[in-house]
Write a protein that holds these residues in place. Structure first.
Motif, PDB file in Angstrom:
ATOM      1  N   THR A 192       1.576  -5.713 -26.056  1.00 39.55           N
ATOM      2  CA  THR A 192       0.838  -4.543 -25.497  1.00 39.55           C
ATOM      3  C   THR A 192       1.813  -3.204 -25.305  1.00 39.55           C
ATOM      4  O   THR A 192       1.787  -2.178 -25.577  1.00 39.55           O
ATOM      5  N   MET A 193       3.026  -3.580 -24.693  1.00 36.59           N
ATOM      6  CA  MET A 193       4.143  -2.568 -24.502  1.00 36.59           C
ATOM      7  C   MET A 193       4.430  -1.938 -25.875  1.00 36.59           C
ATOM      8  O   MET A 193       4.690  -0.737 -25.804  1.00 36.59           O
ATOM      9  N   GLN A 194       4.639  -2.587 -26.946  1.00 39.11           N
ATOM     10  CA  GLN A 194       4.669  -2.061 -28.092  1.00 39.11           C
ATOM     11  C   GLN A 194       3.637  -0.975 -28.753  1.00 39.11           C
ATOM     12  O   GLN A 194       3.869  -0.139 -29.467  1.00 39.11           O
ATOM     13  N   LYS A 195       2.483  -1.149 -28.346  1.00 42.20           N
ATOM     14  CA  LYS A 195       1.207  -0.282 -28.762  1.00 42.20           C
ATOM     15  C   LYS A 195       1.354   1.163 -28.009  1.00 42.20           C
ATOM     16  O   LYS A 195       0.750   1.850 -28.208  1.00 42.20           O
ATOM     17  N   HIS A 196       1.899   1.064 -26.813  1.00 42.37           N
ATOM     18  CA  HIS A 196       1.811   2.162 -26.137  1.00 42.37           C
ATOM     19  C   HIS A 196       3.236   3.016 -25.852  1.00 42.37           C
ATOM     20  O   HIS A 196       4.146   2.489 -26.071  1.00 42.37           O
ATOM     21  N   ASN A 197       3.177   4.196 -25.446  1.00 41.27           N
ATOM     22  CA  ASN A 197       4.471   5.005 -25.473  1.00 41.27           C
ATOM     23  C   ASN A 197       4.740   5.258 -24.160  1.00 41.27           C
ATOM     24  O   ASN A 197       5.729   6.523 -24.161  1.00 41.27           O
ATOM     25  N   SER A 198       4.149   5.210 -23.080  1.00 41.75           N
ATOM     26  CA  SER A 198       4.620   5.422 -21.654  1.00 41.75           C
ATOM     27  C   SER A 198       4.575   4.674 -20.570  1.00 41.75           C
ATOM     28  O   SER A 198       3.755   3.604 -20.894  1.00 41.75           O
ATOM     29  N   SER A 199       5.448   4.533 -19.765  1.00 46.41           N
ATOM     30  CA  SER A 199       5.165   3.638 -18.686  1.00 46.41           C
ATOM     31  C   SER A 199       4.118   3.436 -18.104  1.00 46.41           C
ATOM     32  O   SER A 199       3.633   2.633 -17.539  1.00 46.41           O
ATOM     33  N   VAL A 200       3.379   4.806 -17.833  1.00 50.18           N
ATOM     34  CA  VAL A 200       2.191   4.785 -17.110  1.00 50.18           C
ATOM     35  C   VAL A 200       1.052   4.042 -17.744  1.00 50.18           C
ATOM     36  O   VAL A 200       0.279   3.100 -17.203  1.00 50.18           O
ATOM     37  N   THR A 201       0.799   4.415 -19.082  1.00 48.28           N
ATOM     38  CA  THR A 201      -0.159   3.668 -19.888  1.00 48.28           C
ATOM     39  C   THR A 201       0.173   2.146 -20.126  1.00 48.28           C
ATOM     40  O   THR A 201      -0.546   1.180 -20.023  1.00 48.28           O
ATOM     41  N   ARG A 202       1.365   1.844 -20.144  1.00 46.30           N
ATOM     42  CA  ARG A 202       1.948   0.511 -20.405  1.00 46.30           C
ATOM     43  C   ARG A 202       1.567  -0.264 -18.961  1.00 46.30           C
ATOM     44  O   ARG A 202       1.135  -1.593 -18.900  1.00 46.30           O
ATOM     45  N   TRP A 203       1.883   0.442 -17.726  1.00 46.09           N
ATOM     46  CA  TRP A 203       1.447  -0.268 -16.594  1.00 46.09           C
ATOM     47  C   TRP A 203      -0.161  -0.738 -16.492  1.00 46.09           C
ATOM     48  O   TRP A 203      -0.411  -1.539 -15.688  1.00 46.09           O
ATOM     49  N   ASN A 204      -0.749   0.447 -16.954  1.00 45.90           N
ATOM     50  CA  ASN A 204      -2.271   0.238 -16.971  1.00 45.90           C
ATOM     51  C   ASN A 204      -2.822  -0.765 -17.416  1.00 45.90           C
ATOM     52  O   ASN A 204      -3.653  -1.624 -16.950  1.00 45.90           O
ATOM     53  N   GLU A 205      -2.323  -1.167 -18.518  1.00 47.57           N
ATOM     54  CA  GLU A 205      -2.679  -2.157 -19.423  1.00 47.57           C
ATOM     55  C   GLU A 205      -2.159  -3.483 -18.803  1.00 47.57           C
ATOM     56  O   GLU A 205      -2.873  -4.447 -19.044  1.00 47.57           O
ATOM     57  N   LEU A 206      -0.769  -3.453 -18.308  1.00 48.21           N
ATOM     58  CA  LEU A 206      -0.396  -4.460 -17.793  1.00 48.21           C
ATOM     59  C   LEU A 206      -1.038  -5.266 -16.698  1.00 48.21           C
ATOM     60  O   LEU A 206      -1.506  -6.364 -16.458  1.00 48.21           O
ATOM     61  N   ASN A 207      -1.423  -4.026 -15.888  1.00 47.05           N
ATOM     62  CA  ASN A 207      -2.284  -4.398 -14.631  1.00 47.05           C
ATOM     63  C   ASN A 207      -3.432  -4.948 -14.874  1.00 47.05           C
ATOM     64  O   ASN A 207      -4.063  -5.887 -14.337  1.00 47.05           O
ATOM     65  N   SER A 208      -4.119  -4.263 -15.664  1.00 50.08           N
ATOM     66  CA  SER A 208      -5.373  -4.968 -16.236  1.00 50.08           C
ATOM     67  C   SER A 208      -5.283  -6.480 -16.929  1.00 50.08           C
ATOM     68  O   SER A 208      -6.227  -7.324 -16.345  1.00 50.08           O
ATOM     69  N   LYS A 209      -4.452  -6.587 -17.614  1.00 54.04           N
ATOM     70  CA  LYS A 209      -4.180  -7.886 -18.417  1.00 54.04           C
ATOM     71  C   LYS A 209      -3.967  -8.937 -17.452  1.00 54.04           C
ATOM     72  O   LYS A 209      -4.390 -10.247 -17.220  1.00 54.04           O
ATOM     73  N   VAL A 210      -2.882  -8.447 -16.619  1.00 54.93           N
ATOM     74  CA  VAL A 210      -2.635  -9.682 -15.542  1.00 54.93           C
ATOM     75  C   VAL A 210      -3.433  -9.987 -14.492  1.00 54.93           C
ATOM     76  O   VAL A 210      -3.790 -11.256 -14.264  1.00 54.93           O
ATOM     77  N   LYS A 231       0.830  -1.206  -0.045  1.00 51.49           N
ATOM     78  CA  LYS A 231      -0.151  -0.060   0.077  1.00 51.49           C
ATOM     79  C   LYS A 231       0.806   1.205  -0.132  1.00 51.49           C
ATOM     80  O   LYS A 231       0.719   2.341  -0.784  1.00 51.49           O
ATOM     81  N   ILE A 232       1.898   1.241   0.752  1.00 57.98           N
ATOM     82  CA  ILE A 232       2.830   2.373   0.789  1.00 57.98           C
ATOM     83  C   ILE A 232       3.372   2.386  -0.497  1.00 57.98           C
ATOM     84  O   ILE A 232       3.553   3.713  -1.068  1.00 57.98           O
ATOM     85  N   ILE A 233       3.910   1.443  -1.123  1.00 54.54           N
ATOM     86  CA  ILE A 233       4.509   1.565  -2.428  1.00 54.54           C
ATOM     87  C   ILE A 233       3.745   1.980  -3.629  1.00 54.54           C
ATOM     88  O   ILE A 233       3.746   2.943  -4.223  1.00 54.54           O
ATOM     89  N   LYS A 234       2.585   1.791  -3.592  1.00 53.25           N
ATOM     90  CA  LYS A 234       1.403   1.882  -4.445  1.00 53.25           C
ATOM     91  C   LYS A 234       0.956   3.529  -4.521  1.00 53.25           C
ATOM     92  O   LYS A 234       0.856   3.961  -5.449  1.00 53.25           O
ATOM     93  N   ASP A 235       1.117   3.971  -3.109  1.00 54.08           N
ATOM     94  CA  ASP A 235       0.850   5.445  -3.119  1.00 54.08           C
ATOM     95  C   ASP A 235       1.632   6.281  -3.994  1.00 54.08           C
ATOM     96  O   ASP A 235       1.472   7.325  -4.526  1.00 54.08           O
ATOM     97  N   GLY A 236       2.930   5.757  -3.966  1.00 56.56           N
ATOM     98  CA  GLY A 236       3.969   6.598  -4.707  1.00 56.56           C
ATOM     99  C   GLY A 236       4.434   5.728  -5.968  1.00 56.56           C
ATOM    100  O   GLY A 236       5.398   6.288  -6.767  1.00 56.56           O
ATOM    101  N   PHE A 237       3.891   4.870  -6.526  1.00 53.00           N
ATOM    102  CA  PHE A 237       4.459   3.904  -7.720  1.00 53.00           C
ATOM    103  C   PHE A 237       4.511   4.569  -8.968  1.00 53.00           C
ATOM    104  O   PHE A 237       5.501   4.610  -9.609  1.00 53.00           O
ATOM    105  N   GLN A 238       3.449   5.555  -9.095  1.00 48.72           N
ATOM    106  CA  GLN A 238       3.375   5.793 -10.427  1.00 48.72           C
ATOM    107  C   GLN A 238       4.603   7.081 -10.504  1.00 48.72           C
ATOM    108  O   GLN A 238       5.260   6.940 -11.701  1.00 48.72           O
ATOM    109  N   GLN A 239       4.622   7.834  -9.547  1.00 51.49           N
ATOM    110  CA  GLN A 239       5.767   8.964  -9.769  1.00 51.49           C
ATOM    111  C   GLN A 239       7.117   8.170  -9.666  1.00 51.49           C
ATOM    112  O   GLN A 239       7.951   8.887 -10.438  1.00 51.49           O
TER     113      GLN A 239
END
Length: 413
Positions: free
Chosen positions: A258-276, A217-225
């Protein structure tokens, strides 16, 4: 103001030890309210002098001895060891010289994050990678207070690229070597050297331990930045370090596309999060190789504290003292408040040259009454010593409790 270079150190240290080092606070801490003069006298210190001259097994019976030695020798580093069953200076004459008490200590260094930080490496640090230290303090402070009930914890900036933690509760100081190892192992989630791909394994099919959930939870709060924006862990050429933690080949291949379809770590993580999440929650656990806890494992591997647990396990391990001057940066090893760690910036920590300049500047406009103040109160070191004083005040409450308990014991028949 107060620019520092390592060549200036030998000229500045005598002034620092004469005018700024908080001797009374320091000795008050390491005496722990102990009326037995042997307590401090059995504590081991070491000094590192210019030219890498190392003096170990030093002991001092009181503040005056310690102060005289520092002013005379001007060490570029002071290390603190354990309290032994005899004076450390006499260790060669003792057949059973053993440590009997020692703070529970932790040492965290940014060089241990070099496999996950992309902004700096080695001794270099910046605002971006310092956030790893911020997360480490939040996670460890929570675990030490909530899981173990410790309340006397001193956090210290190392002066360059790391932090030290001193757990000073009576129960912590009396822990056996075996108990220290148990605490250190409990707090270590990231393990394995550079050749190990998966450094965190939660085996989370039936749930994750509450302390790990709190850390996530602590990591998640600042994971994006921290991990997605600052360190760009899913950036081009970098995402394989994350995808290599996925054991199922079909899922990993899908994520690669999926990684190749997006151009930022934030959007790639959101897609990875959903698919996983969809994958691990819909597939039969007997047929898949990827744990339900994989997303938590990834976050922990990339942001959980990297501990040098050998430091925590060994009672006879020495650790750099607070208020040393770091010989490379000139910065003071200052205590800081863990509850305000988000506001702590290592680049704002004063250097020894800056502090001496501040004294001169203050004195040039001060009244005769103001000039009588202690020199540290004329500088930005005052804030850090105030943190140390608050720590000592809290520590004093436990001393009183110990003395009352000892008094009660002596009255029992």
């Amino acid at each position: 103001m107060g620019s520092f270079s390592p060549e200036m150190l030998q000229e500045l240290l005598p002034q620092y030890y004469k005018r700024l080092f908080p001797y009374s606070h320091f000795i008050k801490w390491l005496s722990y309210g102990n009326v037995d003069k042997n307590y401090l006298a059995h504590r081991e210190f070491s000094f590192t002098l210019e030219g890498d001259i190392y003096l170990r097994y030093l002991t001092f019976t009181n503040q005056a001895e310690f102060e005289t030695s520092l002013k005379k020798k001007c060490p570029i580093k002071i290390d603190i060891g354990a309290v032994y069953n005899g004076r450390a200076t006499e260790h060669q004459r003792m057949t059973n010289f053993t440590p009997v008490e020692r703070e529970l200590v932790f040492d965290i260094d940014l060089t241990d994050y070099d496999d996950v930080r992309n902004c700096c490496s080695g001794a270099s640090i910046c605002e971006k990678c310092w956030r790893y230290m911020t997360v480490a303090v939040k996670i460890l402070n929570s675990a030490l207070t909530e899981d173990f009930g410790f309340s006397n914890i001193l956090w210290v900036y190392s002066g360059r690229r790391g932090i030290h933690c001193w757990v000073c509760d009576p129960a912590a100081r009396k822990l056996s070597g075996q108990a220290r190892s148990a605490v250190a192992e409990y707090l270590q989630l990231v393990s394995g050297g550079d050749q190990v791909t998966r450094k965190v394994n939660l085996k989370g099919e039936t749930g994750v331990h509450p302390s790990v959930e709190r850390a996530v939870k602590i990591i998640k709060d600042g994971f994006q930045q921290l991990c997605l924006e600052d360190q760009d862990i899913l950036g081009n050429g970098r995402w394989n370090k994350v995808l290599d933690l996925i054991s199922d080949t079909d899922l990993k291949n899908d994520l690669e596309q999926t990684m190749q379809k997006h151009n930022s770590s934030v959007t790639r993580w959101n897609e990875l999060n959903s698919k996983v999440s969809d994958y691990v929650n819909t597939r039969d656990w007997k047929k898949r190789k990827t744990s339900k806890a994989i997303l938590k494992e990834i976050m922990l591997q990339f942001a959980y504290p990297r501990l040098d647990i050998a430091v925590s396990k060994g009672m006879n391990h020495l650790l750099k003292a607070p208020f040393c001057v770091h010989p490379k940066t000139g910065r003071i090893c200052v205590p800081f408040d863990p509850l305000l760690v988000d506001k702590f910036n290592p680049e704002e920590v004063p250097t020894v040259s800056q502090l001496l300049d501040e004294i001169d500047k203050f004195t040039s406009t001060a009244t005769e009454e103001q000039k009588k103040m202690k020199d540290y109160k004329k500088t930005s070191l005052k804030v850090c010593i105030n943190v140390f004083e608050d720590f000592l005040a809290n520590l004093g409450k436990s001393w009183k409790g110990e003395l009352i308990a000892k008094s009660d014991e002596s009255m029992e028949f």
